[in-house]
Scaffold this motif. Structure first.
Motif, PDB file in Angstrom:
ATOM      1  N   GLY A   1     -10.548  15.311  -9.545  1.00  0.00           N
ATOM      2  CA  GLY A   1     -11.965  15.102  -9.829  1.00  0.00           C
ATOM      3  C   GLY A   1     -12.326  13.678 -10.209  1.00  0.00           C
ATOM      4  O   GLY A   1     -13.430  13.419 -10.693  1.00  0.00           O
ATOM      5  N   VAL A   2     -11.404  12.738  -9.992  1.00  0.00           N
ATOM      6  CA  VAL A   2     -11.664  11.332 -10.311  1.00  0.00           C
ATOM      7  C   VAL A   2     -12.371  10.683  -9.114  1.00  0.00           C
ATOM      8  O   VAL A   2     -11.896  10.777  -7.984  1.00  0.00           O
ATOM      9  N   THR A   3     -13.489  10.045  -9.350  1.00  0.00           N
ATOM     10  CA  THR A   3     -14.246   9.421  -8.269  1.00  0.00           C
ATOM     11  C   THR A   3     -13.676   8.056  -7.919  1.00  0.00           C
ATOM     12  O   THR A   3     -12.916   7.459  -8.701  1.00  0.00           O
ATOM     13  N   ASN A   4     -14.056   7.542  -6.751  1.00  0.00           N
ATOM     14  CA  ASN A   4     -13.614   6.203  -6.355  1.00  0.00           C
ATOM     15  C   ASN A   4     -14.128   5.146  -7.330  1.00  0.00           C
ATOM     16  O   ASN A   4     -13.440   4.162  -7.611  1.00  0.00           O
ATOM     17  N   ALA A   5     -15.329   5.355  -7.847  1.00  0.00           N
ATOM     18  CA  ALA A   5     -15.887   4.410  -8.820  1.00  0.00           C
ATOM     19  C   ALA A   5     -15.032   4.380 -10.090  1.00  0.00           C
ATOM     20  O   ALA A   5     -14.766   3.315 -10.660  1.00  0.00           O
ATOM     21  N   GLN A   6     -14.585   5.553 -10.536  1.00  0.00           N
ATOM     22  CA  GLN A   6     -13.741   5.622 -11.735  1.00  0.00           C
ATOM     23  C   GLN A   6     -12.372   5.007 -11.479  1.00  0.00           C
ATOM     24  O   GLN A   6     -11.804   4.334 -12.345  1.00  0.00           O
ATOM     25  N   MET A   7     -11.836   5.245 -10.275  1.00  0.00           N
ATOM     26  CA  MET A   7     -10.550   4.637  -9.914  1.00  0.00           C
ATOM     27  C   MET A   7     -10.651   3.124  -9.873  1.00  0.00           C
ATOM     28  O   MET A   7      -9.736   2.412 -10.296  1.00  0.00           O
ATOM     29  N   ASP A   8     -11.783   2.634  -9.367  1.00  0.00           N
ATOM     30  CA  ASP A   8     -12.006   1.188  -9.303  1.00  0.00           C
ATOM     31  C   ASP A   8     -11.995   0.588 -10.701  1.00  0.00           C
ATOM     32  O   ASP A   8     -11.379  -0.463 -10.940  1.00  0.00           O
ATOM     33  N   GLN A   9     -12.651   1.259 -11.645  1.00  0.00           N
ATOM     34  CA  GLN A   9     -12.671   0.781 -13.032  1.00  0.00           C
ATOM     35  C   GLN A   9     -11.270   0.804 -13.649  1.00  0.00           C
ATOM     36  O   GLN A   9     -10.874  -0.118 -14.366  1.00  0.00           O
ATOM     37  N   LEU A  10     -10.520   1.873 -13.347  1.00  0.00           N
ATOM     38  CA  LEU A  10      -9.167   2.011 -13.892  1.00  0.00           C
ATOM     39  C   LEU A  10      -8.249   0.896 -13.402  1.00  0.00           C
ATOM     40  O   LEU A  10      -7.543   0.253 -14.195  1.00  0.00           O
ATOM     41  N   LEU A  11      -8.294   0.641 -12.101  1.00  0.00           N
ATOM     42  CA  LEU A  11      -7.431  -0.403 -11.542  1.00  0.00           C
ATOM     43  C   LEU A  11      -7.879  -1.800 -11.961  1.00  0.00           C
ATOM     44  O   LEU A  11      -7.055  -2.699 -12.137  1.00  0.00           O
ATOM     45  N   ALA A  12      -9.185  -1.976 -12.119  1.00  0.00           N
ATOM     46  CA  ALA A  12      -9.705  -3.265 -12.590  1.00  0.00           C
ATOM     47  C   ALA A  12      -9.185  -3.553 -13.993  1.00  0.00           C
ATOM     48  O   ALA A  12      -8.812  -4.692 -14.320  1.00  0.00           O
ATOM     49  N   LYS A  13      -9.127  -2.506 -14.815  1.00  0.00           N
ATOM     50  CA  LYS A  13      -8.609  -2.655 -16.177  1.00  0.00           C
ATOM     51  C   LYS A  13      -7.124  -3.037 -16.145  1.00  0.00           C
ATOM     52  O   LYS A  13      -6.671  -3.895 -16.910  1.00  0.00           O
ATOM     53  N   LYS A  14      -6.374  -2.401 -15.241  1.00  0.00           N
ATOM     54  CA  LYS A  14      -4.948  -2.706 -15.135  1.00  0.00           C
ATOM     55  C   LYS A  14      -4.720  -4.135 -14.647  1.00  0.00           C
ATOM     56  O   LYS A  14      -3.775  -4.808 -15.068  1.00  0.00           O
ATOM     57  N   LEU A  15      -5.594  -4.594 -13.742  1.00  0.00           N
ATOM     58  CA  LEU A  15      -5.492  -5.970 -13.261  1.00  0.00           C
ATOM     59  C   LEU A  15      -5.734  -6.962 -14.386  1.00  0.00           C
ATOM     60  O   LEU A  15      -5.049  -7.985 -14.487  1.00  0.00           O
ATOM     61  N   MET A  16      -6.718  -6.651 -15.235  1.00  0.00           N
ATOM     62  CA  MET A  16      -7.014  -7.514 -16.378  1.00  0.00           C
ATOM     63  C   MET A  16      -5.817  -7.575 -17.321  1.00  0.00           C
ATOM     64  O   MET A  16      -5.448  -8.644 -17.821  1.00  0.00           O
ATOM     65  N   GLU A  17      -5.206  -6.420 -17.551  1.00  0.00           N
ATOM     66  CA  GLU A  17      -4.042  -6.364 -18.449  1.00  0.00           C
ATOM     67  C   GLU A  17      -2.873  -7.155 -17.865  1.00  0.00           C
ATOM     68  O   GLU A  17      -2.138  -7.833 -18.590  1.00  0.00           O
TER      69      GLU A  17
ATOM     70  N   LEU B   1       0.822  -1.214   0.000  1.00  0.00           N
ATOM     71  CA  LEU B   1       0.000   0.000   0.000  1.00  0.00           C
ATOM     72  C   LEU B   1       0.855   1.262   0.000  1.00  0.00           C
ATOM     73  O   LEU B   1       0.318   2.381   0.101  1.00  0.00           O
ATOM     74  N   ASP B   2       2.173   1.091  -0.136  1.00  0.00           N
ATOM     75  CA  ASP B   2       3.058   2.250  -0.195  1.00  0.00           C
ATOM     76  C   ASP B   2       2.671   3.143  -1.379  1.00  0.00           C
ATOM     77  O   ASP B   2       2.525   2.663  -2.509  1.00  0.00           O
ATOM     78  N   GLY B   3       2.523   4.414  -1.117  1.00  0.00           N
ATOM     79  CA  GLY B   3       2.194   5.373  -2.182  1.00  0.00           C
ATOM     80  C   GLY B   3       0.722   5.485  -2.484  1.00  0.00           C
ATOM     81  O   GLY B   3       0.304   6.340  -3.269  1.00  0.00           O
ATOM     82  N   PHE B   4      -0.086   4.621  -1.864  1.00  0.00           N
ATOM     83  CA  PHE B   4      -1.516   4.634  -2.188  1.00  0.00           C
ATOM     84  C   PHE B   4      -2.203   5.941  -1.786  1.00  0.00           C
ATOM     85  O   PHE B   4      -2.949   6.523  -2.575  1.00  0.00           O
ATOM     86  N   GLU B   5      -1.940   6.370  -0.553  1.00  0.00           N
ATOM     87  CA  GLU B   5      -2.623   7.578  -0.071  1.00  0.00           C
ATOM     88  C   GLU B   5      -2.284   8.794  -0.923  1.00  0.00           C
ATOM     89  O   GLU B   5      -3.160   9.609  -1.229  1.00  0.00           O
ATOM     90  N   ASP B   6      -1.035   8.933  -1.305  1.00  0.00           N
ATOM     91  CA  ASP B   6      -0.616  10.060  -2.139  1.00  0.00           C
ATOM     92  C   ASP B   6      -1.296   9.994  -3.505  1.00  0.00           C
ATOM     93  O   ASP B   6      -1.812  10.995  -4.014  1.00  0.00           O
ATOM     94  N   TRP B   7      -1.296   8.816  -4.117  1.00  0.00           N
ATOM     95  CA  TRP B   7      -1.942   8.631  -5.428  1.00  0.00           C
ATOM     96  C   TRP B   7      -3.434   8.908  -5.336  1.00  0.00           C
ATOM     97  O   TRP B   7      -3.986   9.621  -6.177  1.00  0.00           O
ATOM     98  N   HIS B   8      -4.074   8.350  -4.304  1.00  0.00           N
ATOM     99  CA  HIS B   8      -5.519   8.515  -4.154  1.00  0.00           C
ATOM    100  C   HIS B   8      -5.872   9.985  -3.955  1.00  0.00           C
ATOM    101  O   HIS B   8      -6.847  10.493  -4.544  1.00  0.00           O
ATOM    102  N   GLY B   9      -5.086  10.695  -3.146  1.00  0.00           N
ATOM    103  CA  GLY B   9      -5.349  12.119  -2.914  1.00  0.00           C
ATOM    104  C   GLY B   9      -5.252  12.939  -4.186  1.00  0.00           C
ATOM    105  O   GLY B   9      -6.072  13.828  -4.431  1.00  0.00           O
ATOM    106  N   LYS B  10      -4.267  12.619  -5.024  1.00  0.00           N
ATOM    107  CA  LYS B  10      -4.106  13.335  -6.293  1.00  0.00           C
ATOM    108  C   LYS B  10      -5.278  13.061  -7.237  1.00  0.00           C
ATOM    109  O   LYS B  10      -5.724  13.945  -7.963  1.00  0.00           O
ATOM    110  N   GLN B  11      -5.763  11.820  -7.224  1.00  0.00           N
ATOM    111  CA  GLN B  11      -6.905  11.466  -8.074  1.00  0.00           C
ATOM    112  C   GLN B  11      -8.159  12.245  -7.649  1.00  0.00           C
ATOM    113  O   GLN B  11      -8.896  12.766  -8.487  1.00  0.00           O
TER     114      GLN B  11
END
Length: 201
Positions: free
Chosen positions: A179-195, A165-175
């Motif tokens: 103006g990026v919502t948690n729902a949009q972040m969830d979709q983004l990371l889900a896509k990266k997991l698939m890749e 979880l290192d760097g997560f809080e900083d990344w999440h705060g910037k998102q």
């Protein structure tokens, strides 16, 4: 004729130009459904008349406070006759509920919308009092719960991808600031997991 009288005549002219605005938005909650009028429609319609009558409305003073997820804005505006410089001070207030940092912006939008509707006495048939505070509170509570669930999923996906979880809080705060919502972040990371899964397959 005094310059102040001319200003009031121009305000009256706007009232004559915009006699009524029909609702163009729908609000649905549980068994409650009603129509409302959007800020975009109010602003765009009144703006045309303000330009035609050579009036401008400027925010000159604002105070805001936040209690929990509810932001309240009190704003003073000047309505100015650009031909004479004569002006009148008008006031408006607005509230906006948001779990992140958009509450003040929502409150400012609400305040400006109702400033225009009330200053120029524009009927819309809209009655916000018909929607109880309890219903709105419940809607907000459910939205917060859903956002919290999405945050948990985002955190879990980040840890799965990075192994930490290192760097997560900083990344999440910037998102959030972007103006990026948690729902949009969830979709983004889900896509990266698939890749990532495809690459390792």
């Amino acid at each position: 004729m005094s310059e102040r009288v001319k200003l009031y005549q121009k305000i009256s002219a706007v009232m004559k130009d915009v006699e009524y605005l029909s609702k163009d938005d729908k609000v649905e909650f549980s068994n409650t459904k009603y129509k409302a009028i959007s800020e975009e429609k109010v602003t765009s319609t009144v703006r045309e008349s303000l330009i035609r009558n050579k009036l401008v409305i400027l925010p000159v003073e604002q105070q805001h406070k936040r209690e929990g997820n509810l932001s309240t804005v009190d704003t003073k505006y000047k309505i100015v006759d650009i031909e004479t410089g004569e002006f009148e001070i008008i006031v408006s207030s607005g509230t906006g509920a948001d779990t992140q940092d958009k509450g003040v912006g929502k409150a400012m939008t609400y305040a400006y919308k109702y400033l225009l509707l009330r200053t120029f006495a524009i009927p819309t048939g809209e009655d916000p009092d018909k929607v109880s505070s309890a219903e709105l509170d419940e809607k907000q509570r459910k939205a917060e719960e859903e956002d919290a669930k999405k945050f948990t999923l985002v955190k879990a996906k980040w840890e799965t991808l990075a192994g930490t979880l290192d760097g997560f809080e900083d990344w999440h705060g910037k998102q959030i600031k972007a103006g990026v919502t948690n729902a949009q972040m969830d979709q983004l990371l889900a896509k990266k997991l698939m890749e990532k899964k495809k690459e390792s397959a």
